[in-house]
Write an enzyme that holds these catalytic residues in place. Structure first.
Site, mmCIF file in Angstrom:
data_model
loop_
_atom_site.group_PDB
_atom_site.id
_atom_site.type_symbol
_atom_site.label_atom_id
_atom_site.label_comp_id
_atom_site.label_asym_id
_atom_site.label_seq_id
_atom_site.Cartn_x
_atom_site.Cartn_y
_atom_site.Cartn_z
ATOM 1 N N GLY A 211 0.877 -1.172 0.000
ATOM 2 C CA GLY A 211 0.000 0.000 0.000
ATOM 3 C C GLY A 211 0.913 1.220 0.000
ATOM 4 O O GLY A 211 1.862 1.299 0.792
ATOM 5 N N ALA A 212 0.619 2.155 -0.908
ATOM 6 C CA ALA A 212 1.555 3.263 -1.154
ATOM 7 C C ALA A 212 1.887 4.095 0.093
ATOM 8 O O ALA A 212 3.033 4.493 0.305
ATOM 9 C CB ALA A 212 0.996 4.150 -2.264
ATOM 10 N N LYS B 140 -3.927 -0.304 -8.484
ATOM 11 C CA LYS B 140 -3.882 -1.762 -8.641
ATOM 12 C C LYS B 140 -4.457 -2.226 -9.973
ATOM 13 O O LYS B 140 -5.474 -1.707 -10.419
ATOM 14 C CB LYS B 140 -4.654 -2.391 -7.469
ATOM 15 N N LYS C 75 1.118 11.404 -3.361
ATOM 16 C CA LYS C 75 0.925 10.371 -4.394
ATOM 17 C C LYS C 75 0.998 10.999 -5.797
ATOM 18 O O LYS C 75 0.913 10.299 -6.797
ATOM 19 C CB LYS C 75 -0.429 9.686 -4.217
ATOM 20 N N ARG D 17 10.205 -1.113 -4.938
ATOM 21 C CA ARG D 17 9.014 -1.187 -5.793
ATOM 22 C C ARG D 17 8.970 0.085 -6.639
ATOM 23 O O ARG D 17 9.074 1.188 -6.093
ATOM 24 C CB ARG D 17 7.733 -1.343 -4.962
ATOM 25 N N CYS E 168 -8.793 -3.382 -4.460
ATOM 26 C CA CYS E 168 -7.547 -3.464 -3.706
ATOM 27 C C CYS E 168 -7.751 -3.082 -2.253
ATOM 28 O O CYS E 168 -8.874 -3.154 -1.743
ATOM 29 C CB CYS E 168 -6.429 -2.649 -4.358
ATOM 30 N N ASP F 212 -1.539 4.766 -6.333
ATOM 31 C CA ASP F 212 -0.087 4.681 -6.121
ATOM 32 C C ASP F 212 0.628 5.866 -6.722
ATOM 33 O O ASP F 212 1.726 6.231 -6.289
ATOM 34 C CB ASP F 212 0.464 3.392 -6.730
#
Ligand code: RUB
Length: 320
Positions: free
Chosen positions: A17-18, A205, A230, A59, A125, A194
């Site tokens: 999870g961001a 997602k 974000k 990531r 998600c 994200d």
């Protein structure tokens, strides 16, 4: 937890999870600072840049990760003594964790205003920001129900329905491919993100864009809940957001896939929803249409884009 352990947990998605990834990375910088004993400012900076690089490589899609590291490291680099650098690192890390936690709460308050009594929601998600809106609407006494998708291949939907269940919110657990089947029963789709590009495109997602398309067709509004960190500053410079391609084994075990000589298994973890399918982006600074993404990057994120470009040279993979 050591820097390497945190990096490993982010990579394997034990931490995911961001928002959580960003906070864990900043916490890991602090932890790394505690474990080293550099002789000079230059040594310290070298150590910490390396640490940031290790975290950054975990990531590639969640822009919250480079944004959080930048928030801390950009100030550390300006320090004129070792003591100052270490002090700045700790205070900036604490500030990021504090503001990002408050941001999620604030998003919950603002997002809940867009959820009405009696609404049937759909989410995809497991997003803390999206859930904050849903939980706050429920706390305010609004009677809501939530359709949550399963989220192949890692089943994050199960985390979502567990949270909804714990809160006493009626939930429906459906397979990803059933999203359009149910869409006519849905009043509002609410998802996290994200990364958000300067043109308002939302990266989230894998499967989000299909749900957005189904929502658009059914004239169901789609709200994205996302902290301002974000938003991706470098998209102003024309950079595209890298879509993480994860291990195909998450989709099909190697012993099965191995027997299928002509089959390639793909596992992109995220997709891009164009701004035209997004009705509103709820941030801690307020709710905006996606067309205002540039203003959020410029006015609220407030970072000098040239400086950002200089300080974080990220791999330019998959540039279309
Ligand atoms: C998580 C995901 C979430 C966003 C937003 O993907 O797509 O919707 O990260 O989450 P993964 P949050 O499980 O692959 O990390 O609002 O919690 O930051």
């Amino acid at each position: 937890m050591s820097l390497y352990k945190t990096a490993e947990k982010i990579q394997t998605m034990e931490i995911r999870g961001a928002g959580k990834i960003a906070r864990a990375a900043v916490e890991a910088l602090k932890e790394h600072d505690r474990t080293i004993d550099p002789a000079s400012l230059a040594d310290y900076l070298e150590e910490m840049e390396q640490a940031a690089g290790i975290l950054l490589a975990t990531r590639p899609t969640a822009v919250s990760l480079p944004n959080a590291l930048h928030f801390v490291m950009n100030s550390v680099r300006k320090a004129s003594s070792l003591e100052e650098a270490r002090e700045v690192l700790r205070s900036r890390a604490d500030a990021f964790i504090e503001t990002s936690t408050t941001a999620v709460e604030r998003i919950g308050e603002i997002g809940a205003r867009h959820i009405s009594d009696g609404d049937v929601l759909m989410t995809h998600c497991n997003s803390q920001a999206a859930l904050a809106c849903i939980l706050e609407a429920h706390r305010q006494g609004k009677e809501i129900e939530v359709f949550a998708t399963e989220v192949r291949p890692r089943n994050q939907g199960l985390l979502t329905v567990r949270t909804l269940n714990d809160a006493g919110i009626p939930a429906h657990f459906i397979v990803d491919s059933a999203a359009r089947y149910w869409m006519n029963d849905i009043d509002l789709v609410i998802v996290g993100s994200d990364a958000i590009a300067v043109n308002g495109a939302v990266v989230n997602k894998i499967g989000t864009s299909q749900i957005a398309l189904a929502a658009h067709e059914a004239r169901t509004n789609l709200v994205v809940a996302a902290e301002t960190y974000k938003f991706a500053p470098r998209t102003i410079l024309g950079e595209l957001i890298e879509i993480e391609e994860r291990d195909p084994e998450e989709v099909l075990p190697a012993d099965v896939a191995g027997g299928l000589r002509y089959v390639t298994v793909h596992n992109p973890a995220f997709d891009v929803t164009p701004a035209e399918y997004v009705d509103l982006i709820v941030t801690e600074q307020g709710a905006f249409p996606p067309e205002l993404a540039y203003l959020i990057i410029k006015d609220y994120l407030g970072w000098d884009i040239r400086e950002f470009q200089k300080t974080f040279e990220i791999d330019h993979r998959d540039q279309e």
